[in-house]
Each structure stands twice: as C-alpha cells, then as structure tokens.
Scaffold this motif. Structure first.
Motif, PDB file in Angstrom:
ATOM      1  N   LEU A 132       0.829  -1.207   0.000  1.00 61.77           N
ATOM      2  CA  LEU A 132       0.000   0.000   0.000  1.00 61.77           C
ATOM      3  C   LEU A 132       0.863   1.256   0.000  1.00 61.77           C
ATOM      4  O   LEU A 132       0.585   2.218  -0.727  1.00 61.77           O
ATOM      5  CB  LEU A 132      -0.920  -0.016   1.213  1.00 61.77           C
ATOM      6  CG  LEU A 132      -1.963   1.106   1.297  1.00 61.77           C
ATOM      7  CD1 LEU A 132      -2.920   1.033   0.113  1.00 61.77           C
ATOM      8  CD2 LEU A 132      -2.737   1.027   2.604  1.00 61.77           C
ATOM      9  N   ALA A 135       2.312   1.604  -3.406  1.00 63.48           N
ATOM     10  CA  ALA A 135       1.285   2.034  -4.360  1.00 63.48           C
ATOM     11  C   ALA A 135       0.972   3.515  -4.203  1.00 63.48           C
ATOM     12  O   ALA A 135       0.834   4.242  -5.193  1.00 63.48           O
ATOM     13  CB  ALA A 135       0.022   1.196  -4.173  1.00 63.48           C
ATOM     14  N   PHE A 166      -3.092  -1.672 -14.284  1.00 65.45           N
ATOM     15  CA  PHE A 166      -4.305  -1.982 -13.546  1.00 65.45           C
ATOM     16  C   PHE A 166      -5.103  -3.099 -14.206  1.00 65.45           C
ATOM     17  O   PHE A 166      -5.796  -3.871 -13.530  1.00 65.45           O
ATOM     18  CB  PHE A 166      -5.176  -0.734 -13.414  1.00 65.45           C
ATOM     19  CG  PHE A 166      -6.482  -0.998 -12.731  1.00 65.45           C
ATOM     20  CD1 PHE A 166      -6.513  -1.464 -11.423  1.00 65.45           C
ATOM     21  CD2 PHE A 166      -7.685  -0.797 -13.398  1.00 65.45           C
ATOM     22  CE1 PHE A 166      -7.727  -1.718 -10.780  1.00 65.45           C
ATOM     23  CE2 PHE A 166      -8.893  -1.054 -12.762  1.00 65.45           C
ATOM     24  CZ  PHE A 166      -8.915  -1.516 -11.458  1.00 65.45           C
ATOM     25  N   GLN A 217      -2.028  -1.839  -8.316  1.00 64.82           N
ATOM     26  CA  GLN A 217      -2.596  -0.749  -7.523  1.00 64.82           C
ATOM     27  C   GLN A 217      -1.913   0.592  -7.811  1.00 64.82           C
ATOM     28  O   GLN A 217      -2.529   1.648  -7.657  1.00 64.82           O
ATOM     29  CB  GLN A 217      -2.497  -1.079  -6.032  1.00 64.82           C
ATOM     30  CG  GLN A 217      -3.302  -2.291  -5.635  1.00 64.82           C
ATOM     31  CD  GLN A 217      -4.714  -2.251  -6.191  1.00 64.82           C
ATOM     32  OE1 GLN A 217      -5.416  -1.251  -6.052  1.00 64.82           O
ATOM     33  NE2 GLN A 217      -5.133  -3.332  -6.829  1.00 64.82           N
ATOM     34  N   TRP A 220      -3.913   1.692 -10.798  1.00 67.76           N
ATOM     35  CA  TRP A 220      -5.241   2.158 -10.379  1.00 67.76           C
ATOM     36  C   TRP A 220      -5.170   3.545  -9.743  1.00 67.76           C
ATOM     37  O   TRP A 220      -5.923   4.456 -10.104  1.00 67.76           O
ATOM     38  CB  TRP A 220      -5.830   1.129  -9.426  1.00 67.76           C
ATOM     39  CG  TRP A 220      -6.946   1.589  -8.538  1.00 67.76           C
ATOM     40  CD1 TRP A 220      -6.850   1.998  -7.240  1.00 67.76           C
ATOM     41  CD2 TRP A 220      -8.341   1.690  -8.862  1.00 67.76           C
ATOM     42  NE1 TRP A 220      -8.085   2.335  -6.737  1.00 67.76           N
ATOM     43  CE2 TRP A 220      -9.009   2.162  -7.710  1.00 67.76           C
ATOM     44  CE3 TRP A 220      -9.081   1.433 -10.012  1.00 67.76           C
ATOM     45  CZ2 TRP A 220     -10.387   2.368  -7.678  1.00 67.76           C
ATOM     46  CZ3 TRP A 220     -10.460   1.636  -9.979  1.00 67.76           C
ATOM     47  CH2 TRP A 220     -11.082   2.092  -8.825  1.00 67.76           C
ATOM     48  N   ASN A 221      -4.286   3.706  -8.783  1.00 77.07           N
ATOM     49  CA  ASN A 221      -4.225   4.972  -8.045  1.00 77.07           C
ATOM     50  C   ASN A 221      -3.596   6.093  -8.859  1.00 77.07           C
ATOM     51  O   ASN A 221      -3.900   7.269  -8.613  1.00 77.07           O
ATOM     52  CB  ASN A 221      -3.466   4.768  -6.730  1.00 77.07           C
ATOM     53  CG  ASN A 221      -4.299   4.054  -5.690  1.00 77.07           C
ATOM     54  OD1 ASN A 221      -5.197   4.624  -5.093  1.00 77.07           O
ATOM     55  ND2 ASN A 221      -4.022   2.766  -5.494  1.00 77.07           N
ATOM     56  N   THR A 270      -9.853   1.891  -1.143  1.00 75.76           N
ATOM     57  CA  THR A 270     -10.305   0.814  -2.033  1.00 75.76           C
ATOM     58  C   THR A 270      -9.166  -0.128  -2.362  1.00 75.76           C
ATOM     59  O   THR A 270      -9.345  -1.351  -2.437  1.00 75.76           O
ATOM     60  CB  THR A 270     -10.891   1.410  -3.322  1.00 75.76           C
ATOM     61  OG1 THR A 270     -11.944   2.326  -2.985  1.00 75.76           O
ATOM     62  CG2 THR A 270     -11.430   0.331  -4.228  1.00 75.76           C
ATOM     63  N   SER A 271      -7.980   0.418  -2.541  1.00 71.82           N
ATOM     64  CA  SER A 271      -6.817  -0.411  -2.838  1.00 71.82           C
ATOM     65  C   SER A 271      -6.506  -1.373  -1.701  1.00 71.82           C
ATOM     66  O   SER A 271      -6.009  -2.477  -1.942  1.00 71.82           O
ATOM     67  CB  SER A 271      -5.587   0.467  -3.102  1.00 71.82           C
ATOM     68  OG  SER A 271      -5.674   1.081  -4.358  1.00 71.82           O
ATOM     69  N   MET A 274      -8.436  -4.426  -2.299  1.00 74.00           N
ATOM     70  CA  MET A 274      -7.902  -5.151  -3.446  1.00 74.00           C
ATOM     71  C   MET A 274      -6.588  -5.842  -3.098  1.00 74.00           C
ATOM     72  O   MET A 274      -6.315  -6.960  -3.558  1.00 74.00           O
ATOM     73  CB  MET A 274      -7.695  -4.193  -4.616  1.00 74.00           C
ATOM     74  CG  MET A 274      -8.967  -3.589  -5.168  1.00 74.00           C
ATOM     75  SD  MET A 274      -8.615  -2.456  -6.553  1.00 74.00           S
ATOM     76  CE  MET A 274     -10.271  -1.942  -6.995  1.00 74.00           C
ATOM     77  N   LEU A 275      -5.770  -5.188  -2.294  1.00 74.96           N
ATOM     78  CA  LEU A 275      -4.477  -5.766  -1.921  1.00 74.96           C
ATOM     79  C   LEU A 275      -4.657  -7.021  -1.079  1.00 74.96           C
ATOM     80  O   LEU A 275      -4.001  -8.042  -1.312  1.00 74.96           O
ATOM     81  CB  LEU A 275      -3.646  -4.733  -1.158  1.00 74.96           C
ATOM     82  CG  LEU A 275      -3.015  -3.624  -1.995  1.00 74.96           C
ATOM     83  CD1 LEU A 275      -2.431  -2.548  -1.092  1.00 74.96           C
ATOM     84  CD2 LEU A 275      -1.940  -4.184  -2.911  1.00 74.96           C
TER      85      LEU A 275
END
Length: 337
Positions: A132, A135, A166, A217, A220-221, A270-271, A274-275
């Motif tokens: 995280l 990311a 992603f 991620q 995504w981010n 949200t990540s 997902m992580l």
C-alpha cells in the motif's frame, strides 16, 4: 434571538458568527460515530454472508476432517461435538457474541482460530502495508509528474502504463516477475522460505510478492490521482495561481494536492481491499507464509470459524482504512462549507 452570536459586516449587515469550537467538535464526533456504525454494520453483514456461503458448500467440516472410513455414527458424533447439528443462525449468533472478547472460535481440527492466525496474519498485514505504501508513493509521483505535463508525451505514456498495469491480474504480474527477475536473471528468489519465527528468512523474499501486489494498484491509483488533479486544475483559485505566475510545482503542492486529498484517500482505501484480496493469490504463487494458504485450507475443510476469522481480521483492517477515508472526505467537505 437570544443566545445567537452575530458579527457586523462593514456594510452594517449582521450575519451569524461561526459556530463555536465545541459545537464543531460535537458534530464531527457525531459524523465519525455514524460512519463507524455503518462500517461495523457492513462487516457484520459480510460475516453473515461468509457463514451462509460456507454452509451452502457441499459437505461439512465433520466430513472433510474425519478419518477415512469413518462410520455414519462417528460422523454424527463429530457434527454434534462441532455444533453443526444446530441451526446456522444460532451458530452465527454464538460466534458473533464471542467476537468482542477476541474469541474467534475453534477450528474443525480443534485449534483456536486466534492461534492459527497469530503467525500468518501479521505476515499478510506486513506485505499488504508495504504494498500500500509503495502504491501510494508510486501513484502520487506518477500522477503528479503527468499533471505537470498535461497532454504531453509524458502524460500519455504514464496514462497508458497505468491503464495496462491496472488491467493485469495479480497472477499475470506474478508470473511475469518470476520469469524476468527470478528464472531469467536469478536476481531474486522464486519462493519464500520461512525462519523459525514463521516470517520470511530474508527481505529479498518479500520483493517479488510486494511488486506483484503493488504494480496493479499503482496503475489504479495513478489514474485516480491524475483525474483528481485534473479536476483541481479547472478550479478558479488554481487558475488564479497560474495567472499570478506561481511555479508549477508550488501550484501542485499548495493548491491542487490538498483539494484532491479526499478522492485520493478513497482510492487508497479501495486499494486496501484489493491488496488483501490479491494477497491470497500472490501468497500461493510465491509460497508466502500468509493467510492465503490458511484460507484455502479452511475452505477445503469447510471450516466456518476459521474462514470467518480470516474475513473478520482482514475486514477489520479494510474497514478501518475505509473509515479513515470517510473521515478525511467529510472533514474536507466540512471545511469547504
């Protein structure tokens, strides 16, 4: 009206004074309590769904963990000992009432769930937190870099790479990393070996699973950061800063990033989910000593308390991050008002 404070504008009109600090604190605490209650309710619903889903699977824990050739009477006795002869709602209620005390129940093999998770869950939490952080750092760097060059080659390249990253599932990224960084170059170990304490023997064994989790991620981010900063760039105060000739980096850090924080925080939260979801796949591929193997074994054994314990631990961590994101968003909206 008595008790209402007013301030006098230069033109003579009186308007209500800003609310006192205690009132703002009370309203903030009330909002935080409502958000926490909502996240807690969602977690309870999730755990109820987990209990139901495991119960609907073919077979049960008594049959899955019994010795080969066990008789029908022996299986019936095991079901009674495990409480599987009781209604599902009763078993869920009993499990939930023990949850506040830290008692996650007993596995189908007679072990305490907390003891089973004591080693693997911290390993998964470490891997997830590192992924995280990577990311977040990567997304802020790439999204900000693209924002400083809107519409240019750098912006288009970063957008294409972020979209591709992603779109790739974790297992595809894992296989690619294994081929390039382990099989072809030999730079990093392909599997994770554990030491006496149950943790990876070397930090190098963290690199491949960490990258496999973080790369999607980051993509995504990065898109979230880039979009949020683009929205901020269209606001009047940012345009005014540009017209005033302020340096682009100062505009980014002082005028755009603070306003984009709520959107970025929501993407980060949200990540987290997902992580932890992707960790199950990545840990299996790299033989990482986390909750992935525990969860797979628990589903095979139809071990409802252990599956629910894994979901409760992971769900609590995710819910906490989502709650923090909610608080950041509501605080930001409150300041704008």
């Amino acid at each position: 009206m008595a008790g209402t404070l007013t301030t006098l504008h230069p033109g003579g009109a009186s308007v209500p004074a800003p609310p006192r600090a205690p009132a703002r604190i009370l309203r903030g605490a009330s909002r935080a309590a409502r958000l926490a209650a909502r996240r807690l309710a969602m977690l309870v619903v999730l755990l109820a769904a987990v209990f139901a889903a495991v119960d609907f699977l073919p077979g049960d824990a008594a049959d899955a963990t019994a010795d080969r050739g066990a008789s029908a009477s022996e299986l019936a006795a095991r079901r009674a000992a495990m409480g599987l002869d009781r209604p599902l709602a009763t078993r869920f209620w009993d499990w939930m009432t023990n949850l506040p005390t830290g008692d996650l129940g007993t596995t189908a093999r007679g072990e305490h769930v907390t003891d089973v998770l004591a080693g693997p869950f911290p390993n998964t939490l470490l891997l997830g937190l590192l992924a995280l952080v990577l990311a977040i750092g990567g997304a802020l760097l790439l999204g900000s870099w693209a924002t400083l060059r809107p519409g240019g080659r750098t912006d288009r390249t970063i957008d294409a790479l972020a979209t591709t990253a992603f779109a790739l599932p974790e297992f595809v990224v894992s296989v690619a990393l294994l081929l390039v960084l382990s099989q072809w170059t030999g730079w990093l170990p392909a599997v994770t070996l554990t030491g006496p304490d149950g943790a990876p023997e070397s930090w190098t064994m963290l690199v491949l699973p960490l990258l496999a989790l973080a790369i999607p991620q980051i993509g995504w981010n990065t898109r979230i950061v880039r979009g949020a900063l683009a929205d901020q760039a269209a606001l009047p105060h940012v345009r005014a800063a540009v017209l005033d000739g302020l340096p682009r980096r100062r505009i980014l850090t002082h005028h755009m990033l603070p306003g984009a924080l709520p959107t970025v925080a929501a993407g980060i939260a949200t990540s987290a989910g997902m992580l932890l979801g992707g960790a199950v796949v990545v840990e299996t591929l790299f033989n990482y000593p986390g909750i992935g193997a525990v969860l797979a074994g628990a589903i095979t054994d139809r071990d409802t308390p252990l599956v629910a314990g894994v979901v409760a631990a992971a769900g609590a961590a995710i819910s906490l991050l989502l709650l923090l994101a909610d608080l950041v968003r509501t605080a930001s909206l409150g300041e704008r008002r």
